[in-house]
Design a protein around this motif. Structure first.
Motif, PDB file in Angstrom:
ATOM      1  N   ASP A 292     -33.237 -44.437  25.737  1.00  9.52           N
ATOM      2  CA  ASP A 292     -34.169 -45.530  26.008  1.00  9.52           C
ATOM      3  C   ASP A 292     -35.125 -45.775  24.840  1.00  9.52           C
ATOM      4  O   ASP A 292     -35.171 -46.889  24.291  1.00  9.52           O
ATOM      5  CB  ASP A 292     -34.930 -45.229  27.302  1.00  9.52           C
TER       6      ASP A 292
ATOM      7  N   ASP B 214     -28.704 -46.465  32.656  1.00  7.60           N
ATOM      8  CA  ASP B 214     -28.268 -47.051  33.922  1.00  7.60           C
ATOM      9  C   ASP B 214     -27.808 -48.484  33.629  1.00  7.60           C
ATOM     10  O   ASP B 214     -28.595 -49.306  33.150  1.00  7.60           O
ATOM     11  CB  ASP B 214     -29.439 -47.056  34.906  1.00  7.60           C
TER      12      ASP B 214
ATOM     13  N   ASP C 122     -27.431 -50.999  35.310  1.00  8.69           N
ATOM     14  CA  ASP C 122     -28.106 -52.072  36.054  1.00  8.69           C
ATOM     15  C   ASP C 122     -29.503 -52.365  35.540  1.00  8.69           C
ATOM     16  O   ASP C 122     -30.160 -53.273  36.052  1.00  8.69           O
ATOM     17  CB  ASP C 122     -28.175 -51.709  37.540  1.00  8.69           C
ATOM     18  N   THR C 123     -29.993 -51.605  34.550  1.00  4.68           N
ATOM     19  CA  THR C 123     -31.341 -51.834  34.044  1.00  4.68           C
ATOM     20  C   THR C 123     -31.358 -52.994  33.058  1.00  4.68           C
ATOM     21  O   THR C 123     -30.356 -53.264  32.371  1.00  4.68           O
ATOM     22  CB  THR C 123     -31.890 -50.583  33.348  1.00  4.68           C
TER      23      THR C 123
END
Length: 376
Positions: free
Chosen positions: A114, A141, A143-144
């Protein structure tokens, strides 16, 4: 006998206290020896007072003495700090070098994916940044918003690189957004010319931009045009009075001593780069304003410096109004596009990592890329 704790700044510190803390940390190291923690603290004090050049110098010295990627203070975090400092200080070479260094350490990608992605995108179109996006993406992830952003940039990387190799993207103000965010959204391959342009990271308003263009940047070459003022915490900053233009990314003490000789020389190079490299060849000038009060004067001022018509002036209007007044351009080279911010209180420097901020910046990316395609 244990080593005493490092000096720290109070919460509501002033510029003078920043200088004192800087000196106290250096004295601590002189007495008790080098430590990665001290170098990290010193760099953050310098970043806090916008002394980006000296922050880069401290971090590079620390990383040369303690290069272990797993070191708590100067491992991944030190590399990300030096990348951020170099980006904000216009030190593209150093930023790219440390991005390439991170790309050689896949062992850290799973736990630092990240923050790595958030930092390395700021260096623009370069293969090491692309490789880091590809390497870190599987550890996010899916979906982020950050993963979706990285996926979009990877899918569009080759096309953006091809377009950017033919069309120069030039910031025309106001503020840092038209420089920083196109780099983060991989629309520009930053070379030595791009890194030093007049409006990259200065504080301007529409009238500042117009007047500088109408003058042919003459005040950039005039020592008498510069003076000192202050910004937050009393940090001294150089200014060109005639253009009401603040150079708030150039606050290192070395830039400001001797009548701001270093800053003035840097500004002269910026103006020279614009006049020599931004007036011919395929290019897009990106101007981001809350509203435009005199589009025709802006168009005319820019056109007066151009030596061909292979350019576009792209004005993005960020007013949150649902129906901003769109002035009609007079010149066929001008594009005016509404790009309202997500909310009236939106602050891109703090909220560009939110879902709303990412959607906003992806819309900016599409608009800029479409405009660049017109000339590619």
């Amino acid at each position: 006998m244990s080593t005493p704790p490092l000096p720290t700044l109070p919460a509501d510190w002033t510029y003078g206290q920043g200088l004192e803390c800087d000196a106290a940390i250096r004295a601590h190291m002189a007495e008790h020896g080098f430590s990665a923690e001290a170098i990290s603290a010193l760099a953050q004090v310098r970043l806090g007072r916008c002394a980006y050049q000296s922050a880069v110098a401290a971090l590079e010295e620390g990383l040369s003495r303690g290069p272990d990627i797993n070191q708590p203070y100067l491992g991944v975090s030190g590399r990300l700090l030096v990348i951020a400092a170099a980006i904000h200080g216009g030190r593209q070479g150093e930023a790219e070098r440390w991005v390439a260094d991170l790309a050689r350490h896949p062992v850290v990608w799973p736990y630092a994916a990240d923050p790595i992605l958030r930092h390395v995108r700021g260096t623009g179109l370069q293969n090491a940044a692309r490789d880091l996006l590809a390497g870190c993406l599987p550890h996010l992830d899916p979906d982020t918003p950050l993963a979706q952003q990285a996926t979009t940039l990877l899918r569009g990387y080759d096309e953006a690189l091809a377009v950017a190799s033919k069309v120069r993207l030039i910031s025309l103000g106001s503020g840092c957004y038209p420089w920083m965010q196109p780099n983060r959204y991989m629309l520009r391959h930053v070379d030595a010319v791009d890194a030093l342009m007049p409006f990259n990271m200065s504080v301007t308003v529409e009238s500042s931009i117009v007047l500088a263009l109408e003058d042919g940047f003459s005040a950039f070459f005039d020592a008498a045009a510069f003076d000192l003022t202050t910004i937050t915490r009393g940090i001294p900053v150089g200014r060109i009075r005639r253009y009401a233009m603040l150079f708030n990314h150039d606050c290192d003490e070395d830039f400001l001593r001797d009548g701001m000789a270093e800053l003035r020389a840097r500004c002269a190079r910026r103006a020279h780069n614009f006049l020599a490299e931004a007036c011919t060849g395929p290019r897009v000038f990106l101007c981001v304003l809350p509203e435009v009060t005199d589009l025709h004067r802006l168009e005319t001022a820019l056109a007066g410096l151009m030596r061909d018509e292979a350019y576009r002036l792209l004005v993005l209007l960020t007013s949150p109004s649902e129906k901003p007044g769109l002035p009609a351009p007079r010149l066929p080279t001008t594009r005016v596009v509404p790009l309202p911010v997500p909310s009236p209180s939106y602050n891109w420097t703090l909220e560009d990592g939110t879902p709303e901020g990412i959607r906003y910046d992806l819309a900016m990316r599409q608009t800029v890329l479409d405009t660049m395609r017109e000339l590619a």
